[in-house]
Design a protein around this motif. Structure first.
Motif, PDB file in Angstrom:
ATOM      1  N   VAL A 113      10.794 -16.821   6.694  1.00 11.89           N
ATOM      2  CA  VAL A 113       9.823 -16.083   5.895  1.00 11.89           C
ATOM      3  C   VAL A 113      10.041 -14.609   6.212  1.00 11.89           C
ATOM      4  N   VAL A 114      10.195 -13.799   5.175  1.00  9.67           N
ATOM      5  CA  VAL A 114      10.475 -12.373   5.335  1.00  9.67           C
ATOM      6  C   VAL A 114       9.259 -11.581   4.854  1.00  9.67           C
ATOM      7  N   ASP A 115       8.632 -10.867   5.768  1.00  9.80           N
ATOM      8  CA  ASP A 115       7.470 -10.044   5.432  1.00  9.80           C
ATOM      9  C   ASP A 115       7.885  -8.577   5.502  1.00  9.80           C
ATOM     10  N   CYS A 116       7.597  -7.834   4.441  1.00  5.16           N
ATOM     11  CA  CYS A 116       8.028  -6.432   4.375  1.00  5.16           C
ATOM     12  C   CYS A 116       6.906  -5.550   3.858  1.00  5.16           C
ATOM     13  N   ASN A 117       6.817  -4.326   4.396  1.00  2.84           N
ATOM     14  CA  ASN A 117       5.896  -3.351   3.810  1.00  2.84           C
ATOM     15  C   ASN A 117       6.360  -3.011   2.398  1.00  2.84           C
ATOM     16  N   HIS A 118       5.404  -2.678   1.517  1.00  6.25           N
ATOM     17  CA  HIS A 118       5.734  -2.516   0.100  1.00  6.25           C
ATOM     18  C   HIS A 118       5.357  -1.118  -0.368  1.00  6.25           C
ATOM     19  N   GLN A 119       6.392  -0.337  -0.759  1.00  3.18           N
ATOM     20  CA  GLN A 119       6.170   1.038  -1.175  1.00  3.18           C
ATOM     21  C   GLN A 119       6.506   1.270  -2.640  1.00  3.18           C
TER      22      GLN A 119
ATOM     23  N   LEU B 135       2.926  -8.627   1.957  1.00  2.66           N
ATOM     24  CA  LEU B 135       1.556  -9.040   2.272  1.00  2.66           C
ATOM     25  C   LEU B 135       0.502  -8.020   1.870  1.00  2.66           C
ATOM     26  N   GLU B 136       0.908  -6.774   1.630  1.00  2.00           N
ATOM     27  CA  GLU B 136      -0.072  -5.790   1.179  1.00  2.00           C
ATOM     28  C   GLU B 136      -0.543  -6.090  -0.248  1.00  2.00           C
ATOM     29  N   GLY B 137       0.215  -6.926  -0.956  1.00  2.00           N
ATOM     30  CA  GLY B 137      -0.206  -7.393  -2.261  1.00  2.00           C
ATOM     31  C   GLY B 137       0.119  -6.473  -3.412  1.00  2.00           C
ATOM     32  N   THR B 138       0.429  -5.233  -3.132  1.00  2.00           N
ATOM     33  CA  THR B 138       0.733  -4.254  -4.170  1.00  2.00           C
ATOM     34  C   THR B 138       1.451  -3.079  -3.531  1.00  2.00           C
ATOM     35  N   ARG B 139       2.043  -2.238  -4.363  1.00  2.00           N
ATOM     36  CA  ARG B 139       2.746  -1.060  -3.853  1.00  2.00           C
ATOM     37  C   ARG B 139       1.742  -0.026  -3.365  1.00  2.00           C
ATOM     38  N   ILE B 140       2.084   0.628  -2.262  1.00  2.00           N
ATOM     39  CA  ILE B 140       1.170   1.580  -1.650  1.00  2.00           C
ATOM     40  C   ILE B 140       1.094   2.878  -2.462  1.00  2.00           C
ATOM     41  N   THR B 141      -0.121   3.380  -2.612  1.00  2.00           N
ATOM     42  CA  THR B 141      -0.375   4.717  -3.150  1.00  2.00           C
ATOM     43  C   THR B 141      -1.459   5.338  -2.285  1.00  2.00           C
ATOM     44  N   ALA B 142      -1.670   6.641  -2.435  1.00  2.00           N
ATOM     45  CA  ALA B 142      -2.692   7.307  -1.619  1.00  2.00           C
ATOM     46  C   ALA B 142      -4.073   6.715  -1.886  1.00  2.00           C
TER      47      ALA B 142
ATOM     48  N   GLN C 175      -2.422   4.037   8.977  1.00  2.00           N
ATOM     49  CA  GLN C 175      -2.196   5.263   8.218  1.00  2.00           C
ATOM     50  C   GLN C 175      -1.020   5.169   7.248  1.00  2.00           C
ATOM     51  N   HIS C 176      -0.129   4.197   7.456  1.00  2.00           N
ATOM     52  CA  HIS C 176       1.110   4.142   6.677  1.00  2.00           C
ATOM     53  C   HIS C 176       1.333   2.800   5.979  1.00  2.00           C
ATOM     54  N   VAL C 177       0.515   1.810   6.282  1.00  2.00           N
ATOM     55  CA  VAL C 177       0.561   0.511   5.600  1.00  2.00           C
ATOM     56  C   VAL C 177      -0.869   0.101   5.271  1.00  2.00           C
ATOM     57  N   MET C 178      -0.998  -0.796   4.303  1.00  2.00           N
ATOM     58  CA  MET C 178      -2.319  -1.294   3.934  1.00  2.00           C
ATOM     59  C   MET C 178      -2.604  -2.611   4.645  1.00  2.00           C
ATOM     60  N   ALA C 179      -3.851  -3.031   4.613  1.00  2.99           N
ATOM     61  CA  ALA C 179      -4.244  -4.276   5.276  1.00  2.99           C
ATOM     62  C   ALA C 179      -3.501  -5.458   4.659  1.00  2.99           C
ATOM     63  N   PRO C 180      -2.920  -6.328   5.486  1.00  3.10           N
ATOM     64  CA  PRO C 180      -2.191  -7.484   4.945  1.00  3.10           C
ATOM     65  C   PRO C 180      -3.146  -8.554   4.423  1.00  3.10           C
ATOM     66  N   ARG C 181      -2.723  -9.222   3.351  1.00  2.00           N
ATOM     67  CA  ARG C 181      -3.438 -10.379   2.839  1.00  2.00           C
ATOM     68  C   ARG C 181      -2.824 -11.606   3.498  1.00  2.00           C
ATOM     69  N   THR C 182      -3.586 -12.279   4.316  1.00  2.65           N
ATOM     70  CA  THR C 182      -3.005 -13.244   5.245  1.00  2.65           C
ATOM     71  C   THR C 182      -2.973 -14.685   4.755  1.00  2.65           C
TER      72      THR C 182
ATOM     73  N   GLN D  42      -4.406 -13.178  13.387  1.00  2.78           N
ATOM     74  CA  GLN D  42      -4.388 -12.051  14.305  1.00  2.78           C
ATOM     75  C   GLN D  42      -2.970 -11.582  14.577  1.00  2.78           C
ATOM     76  N   TRP D  43      -2.039 -12.518  14.628  1.00  7.38           N
ATOM     77  CA  TRP D  43      -0.616 -12.190  14.843  1.00  7.38           C
ATOM     78  C   TRP D  43      -0.103 -11.309  13.712  1.00  7.38           C
ATOM     79  N   VAL D  44      -0.502 -11.637  12.469  1.00  8.71           N
ATOM     80  CA  VAL D  44      -0.093 -10.846  11.314  1.00  8.71           C
ATOM     81  C   VAL D  44      -0.705  -9.444  11.375  1.00  8.71           C
ATOM     82  N   ILE D  45      -1.989  -9.370  11.694  1.00 11.81           N
ATOM     83  CA  ILE D  45      -2.661  -8.070  11.794  1.00 11.81           C
ATOM     84  C   ILE D  45      -1.987  -7.202  12.852  1.00 11.81           C
TER      85      ILE D  45
END
Length: 315
Positions: free
Chosen positions: A97-103, A181-188, A207-214, A277-280
């Motif tokens: 399973v590959v989890d990546c931040n989404h920009q 896991l952030e569910g959408t692309r990050i914006t301000a 400050q640089h990623v959004m809360a993950p949807r677990t 908690q591991w994901v957070i």
């Protein structure tokens, strides 16, 4: 609150902008028009299902591997985008399973660079929005690859996800299950809303990623646990600013950094509360890493980086 910084090309002269746009348009046609032809071959491949479902799957893996390999070649070798990979060594041909931040959508071809190196390019299974399956080209292609189409409603998605995972298990499908896991692309503005949510829930404020949807992640890992070798936490950083797919095509983005943390599946918690908690904790770690990268000299290479090998598309 951190400002989300996008790639700025306003310093280009009008002739540079014009030539870059011509180049991007040419590559766009070169990349996207063949997708419609590929869709035709994928539709024809359904004739193989009554004869041999295994051959049907292998045919579509072959198609994806070569087409996505072509994308990797375009971005890395033609547009000369340097992707520097740091972190844990990833063995080839693992199930993960590959989890990546989404920009931005640019994250997807960049993840393909990593998958190509580890011989899993044709085995990518993306969690994607349900509406994408109606889009000719990429959407139709993903249907034949058993990507997981979701409507962001866990109760309605769960049955479809379970059915797809059951298919993977029965067919012993080699795979990388990719989830943002952030569910959408990050914006301000989205980051600000996410920070308010984290504050209400008593979570660490990033400050640089959004809360993950677990929920989806927990279901994926625990449902496929016996078939998986590891979980990869991938962090992508764009030193020049977050590019759009159009800017990748034009060649405006030149350097990308990717950090990979591999956790063997037997070290990933199984109880839901512990796994959540591991994901957070993983996202707090991603946030710190991105903060450190932004503070450091972003274009100075690290001695531990894995540089791009010559492109050779695998079947």
């Amino acid at each position: 609150m951190s400002v989300v910084r996008y790639l700025d090309t306003s310093s280009q002269t009008p002739p540079q902008t014009f030539l870059a746009s011509l180049w991007g348009g040419f590559l766009g046609l070169l990349i996207f028009v063949p997708l419609l032809v590929i869709n035709v071959f994928q539709m024809l491949s359904t004739l193989l299902i009554p004869i041999s479902p295994s051959v049907f799957r292998k045919t579509n893996r072959f198609i994806a591997n070569y087409y996505w390999g072509f994308l990797v070649l375009i971005f890395e070798k033609v547009n000369k985008i340097r992707v520097d990979i740091t972190g844990d060594e990833i063995p080839p041909q693992e199930n993960a399973v590959v989890d990546c931040n989404h920009q931005n959508i640019a994250d997807i071809p960049i993840l393909m660079v990593l998958a190509w190196r580890k011989d899993r390019l044709g085995d990518l299974k993306f969690f994607v929005k349900d509406v994408i399956k109606y889009v000719p080209g990429p959407g139709w292609g993903m249907i034949f690859l058993d990507c997981i189409f979701v409507k962001r409603n866990w109760l309605s998605d769960k049955e479809k996800i379970d059915a797809t995972f059951h298919k993977f298990k029965v067919n012993k499908t080699p795979l990388w299950i990719v989830s943002f896991l952030e569910g959408t692309r990050i914006t301000a503005s989205k980051l600000e809303k996410s920070q308010a949510f984290m504050k209400r829930k008593g979570l660490p404020i990033t400050q640089h990623v959004m809360a993950p949807r677990t929920k989806g992640f927990i279901a994926s890992v625990n449902s496929m646990r016996k078939e998986l070798d590891a979980v990869y936490n991938v962090t992508i950083y764009y030193p020049e600013g977050i590019p759009s797919l159009w800017q990748l095509l034009k060649g405006d983005c030149k350097t990308i950094r990717m950090h990979v943390k591999r956790t063997a599946i037997d070290r990933v918690p199984e109880p839901e509360a512990e796994l959540e908690q591991w994901v957070i904790d993983a996202y707090v770690e991603k946030d710190k890493l991105l903060g450190n990268l932004k503070k450091a000299n972003p274009l100075e290479p690290d001695s531990s980086e894995e540089h791009s090998p010559p492109i050779k598309v695998r079947s």
